[in-house]
Write a protein that holds these residues in place. Structure first.
Motif, PDB file in Angstrom:
ATOM      1  N   GLY A  28      14.603  -1.850  -0.161  1.00 12.47           N
ATOM      2  CA  GLY A  28      14.357  -2.888   0.832  1.00 12.47           C
ATOM      3  C   GLY A  28      13.236  -3.822   0.420  1.00 12.47           C
ATOM      4  O   GLY A  28      13.349  -5.052   0.549  1.00 12.47           O
ATOM      5  N   ILE A  29      12.148  -3.271  -0.100  1.00 16.20           N
ATOM      6  CA  ILE A  29      11.016  -4.095  -0.535  1.00 16.20           C
ATOM      7  C   ILE A  29      11.421  -5.019  -1.679  1.00 16.20           C
ATOM      8  O   ILE A  29      11.090  -6.217  -1.698  1.00 16.20           O
ATOM      9  CB  ILE A  29       9.836  -3.201  -0.962  1.00 16.20           C
ATOM     10  N   VAL A  30      12.154  -4.475  -2.650  1.00 21.65           N
ATOM     11  CA  VAL A  30      12.587  -5.288  -3.792  1.00 21.65           C
ATOM     12  C   VAL A  30      13.479  -6.442  -3.324  1.00 21.65           C
ATOM     13  O   VAL A  30      13.294  -7.597  -3.733  1.00 21.65           O
ATOM     14  CB  VAL A  30      13.329  -4.412  -4.820  1.00 21.65           C
ATOM     15  N   LEU A  31      14.433  -6.159  -2.448  1.00 20.64           N
ATOM     16  CA  LEU A  31      15.350  -7.193  -1.977  1.00 20.64           C
ATOM     17  C   LEU A  31      14.641  -8.220  -1.095  1.00 20.64           C
ATOM     18  O   LEU A  31      14.926  -9.419  -1.174  1.00 20.64           O
ATOM     19  CB  LEU A  31      16.500  -6.548  -1.211  1.00 20.64           C
ATOM     20  N   VAL A  32      13.720  -7.742  -0.257  1.00 22.16           N
ATOM     21  CA  VAL A  32      12.969  -8.661   0.605  1.00 22.16           C
ATOM     22  C   VAL A  32      12.099  -9.597  -0.232  1.00 22.16           C
ATOM     23  O   VAL A  32      12.008 -10.795   0.043  1.00 22.16           O
ATOM     24  CB  VAL A  32      12.116  -7.857   1.613  1.00 22.16           C
ATOM     25  N   ILE A  70       0.834  -1.201   0.000  1.00 21.36           N
ATOM     26  CA  ILE A  70       0.000   0.000   0.000  1.00 21.36           C
ATOM     27  C   ILE A  70       0.873   1.257   0.000  1.00 21.36           C
ATOM     28  O   ILE A  70       0.602   2.225  -0.726  1.00 21.36           O
ATOM     29  CB  ILE A  70      -0.946  -0.019   1.215  1.00 21.36           C
ATOM     30  N   LEU A  71       1.940   1.251   0.809  1.00 26.24           N
ATOM     31  CA  LEU A  71       2.844   2.402   0.851  1.00 26.24           C
ATOM     32  C   LEU A  71       3.587   2.561  -0.477  1.00 26.24           C
ATOM     33  O   LEU A  71       3.795   3.690  -0.957  1.00 26.24           O
ATOM     34  CB  LEU A  71       3.834   2.247   2.000  1.00 26.24           C
ATOM     35  N   LEU A  72       3.974   1.439  -1.076  1.00 25.17           N
ATOM     36  CA  LEU A  72       4.613   1.506  -2.389  1.00 25.17           C
ATOM     37  C   LEU A  72       3.662   2.091  -3.424  1.00 25.17           C
ATOM     38  O   LEU A  72       4.056   2.894  -4.278  1.00 25.17           O
ATOM     39  CB  LEU A  72       5.061   0.107  -2.826  1.00 25.17           C
ATOM     40  N   TRP A  73       2.404   1.668  -3.357  1.00 18.08           N
ATOM     41  CA  TRP A  73       1.398   2.198  -4.274  1.00 18.08           C
ATOM     42  C   TRP A  73       1.263   3.709  -4.088  1.00 18.08           C
ATOM     43  O   TRP A  73       1.141   4.460  -5.053  1.00 18.08           O
ATOM     44  CB  TRP A  73       0.066   1.504  -4.016  1.00 18.08           C
ATOM     45  N   SER A  74       1.305   4.136  -2.827  1.00 19.09           N
ATOM     46  CA  SER A  74       1.192   5.560  -2.539  1.00 19.09           C
ATOM     47  C   SER A  74       2.385   6.336  -3.097  1.00 19.09           C
ATOM     48  O   SER A  74       2.222   7.438  -3.635  1.00 19.09           O
ATOM     49  CB  SER A  74       1.082   5.767  -1.028  1.00 19.09           C
TER      50      SER A  74
END
Length: 407
Positions: free
Chosen positions: A226-230, A52-56
């Motif tokens: 961080g999101i991409v690596l996780v 959701i935060l990424l979408w934002s």
């Protein structure tokens, strides 16, 4: 141009109209006997929050591009005699709206009243009604058109209306993906907060604004990285730690751990300073007792200080815990073991802050954050601990400065 009084009247009309639309939608949904699940009133799982935060963040980028392109278009149309006056009026009107909207109480009313009621009407009722006979794209575009027309009724600015339509178009797609009005509200509220901060920076021409903008961009990039690596490491974000601890009541301990972490960091910071002073008694760079972040906070005032606090309390903990604990620590732990993973990840965490006077306390804080994450397997725990530590530091700096006024 809109005056502050005129803008306030327009804003009041917008809030009132939003509430009326929300009540209408609620009546229609109750009449249809729609359930909470069908409307999307159930909150999304915690594992969806990063998405959701990424979408934002994506919405913010799209809105910035939209504003740049539309402003460039209206500037170009000023060279057309028949459209010169209209284009100039639109640019001035948009600038006037921007200047008059930089008030925190108006933002709070928008996020807590206008946005939820509009979401209930446009997503909870209108979009769901259109989806019964139309595709996702077609229904989303019609919702965007309706929100754009509604915006024009309140603000006669085409640029503002098109940005508003784009905003709701993307929120509608998120609603379709998550099935949750809460998800749309979280994304919309985060967008509103960051956009408000960026508008403040846009209206300022100082070097401080550029520093804060660069810091915001840096934390955003850390979070995206961080999101991409996780996601490359784990099948789901929940497995990476985007979940409540077990038992969930452990989350109540996080602020207290954050307070203890602050005390530990302060103690080690003083020890480090005394040791360095003994080793280098004549070093001029030791004259600064505060670290880089502390000195910047003390120099800032008003909105710039508020922006810096928001970065330190919210953006930095979310971004840094995602990258350093969610990915870096677990990667090093799996390769070298828990102890070496804690030490190496905490050392890199301290070095990235690039503050020689705070390496030891930041290293220790990184160790505690790593242990909290290891024991609870919840990034929300380490984020709250991190944010609490920063909050206490800012509060003490504020009261210290208030008790030591510059003469």
């Amino acid at each position: 141009m809109l005056t502050a009084h005129t803008y306030s009247a327009h804003f009041a009309q917008r809030v009132l109209l939003s509430v009326l639309l929300g009540l209408l939608a609620w009546g229609l949904l109750v009449r249809r006997k729609a359930t909470r699940e069908q409307i999307g009133l159930n909150p999304p799982p915690s594992s969806q929050i990063p998405y959701i935060l990424l979408w934002s963040f994506g919405q913010i980028i799209a809105a910035e591009i939209c504003q740049i392109l539309l402003s460039a278009l209206f500037r170009a149309l000023q060279s057309v005699p028949a459209l010169a006056s209209f284009s100039q009026q639109q640019l001035k009107l948009t600038d006037s709206i921007l200047r008059n909207s930089l008030h925190a109480p108006l933002l709070i009313l928008l996020l807590l009243i206008a946005l939820p009621t509009q979401l209930l009407f446009f997503q909870g009722w209108l979009y769901r009604t259109l989806r019964q006979s139309r595709s996702v794209l077609s229904a989303s575009l019609l919702v965007a058109l309706a929100t754009g027309l509604l915006s024009l009724l309140v603000h006669p600015s085409l640029i503002y209306a098109m940005e508003h339509a784009l905003f709701f178009f993307l929120l509608t797609l998120l609603y379709e993906k998550t099935g949750s009005l809460w998800a749309a509200w979280i994304a919309g509220s985060f967008y509103g907060l960051v956009a408000f901060f960026l508008d403040i920076l846009r209206m300022s021409s100082s070097h401080v604004a550029l520093i804060l903008f660069a810091q915001t961009l840096f934390e955003g990039l850390l979070f995206l990285l961080g999101i991409v690596l996780v996601r490359r490491k784990y099948p789901s974000l929940r497995q990476a730690g985007f979940k409540l601890p077990t038992p969930p009541l452990l989350i109540l301990l996080a602020p207290w751990i954050g307070f203890a972490v602050f005390l530990l960091g302060t103690l080690l910071g003083n020890v480090q300073f005394q040791v360095l002073h003994l080793l280098f008694p004549h070093a001029s760079w030791l004259s600064q007792v505060q670290g880089l972040a502390d000195r910047l906070f003390l120099k800032l005032h008003g909105w710039s200080r508020l922006g810096f606090v928001l970065i330190g309390v919210f953006l930095a903990p979310i971004a840094e815990e995602t990258l350093f604990r969610g990915w870096l620590y677990t990667t090093l732990r799996n390769r070298f073991g828990m102890k070496h993973g804690l030490v190496l990840s905490s050392l890199l965490f301290a070095l990235v802050h690039m503050d020689p006077l705070a390496i030891l306390p930041i290293f220790a804080i990184g160790l505690v954050l790593g242990i909290v994450y290891e024991k609870t397997r919840s990034l929300w725990m380490s984020m709250i601990v991190h944010g609490t530590n920063n909050t206490i530091a800012f509060l003490l700096l504020y009261f210290w400065q208030a008790s030591h006024p510059i003469k």
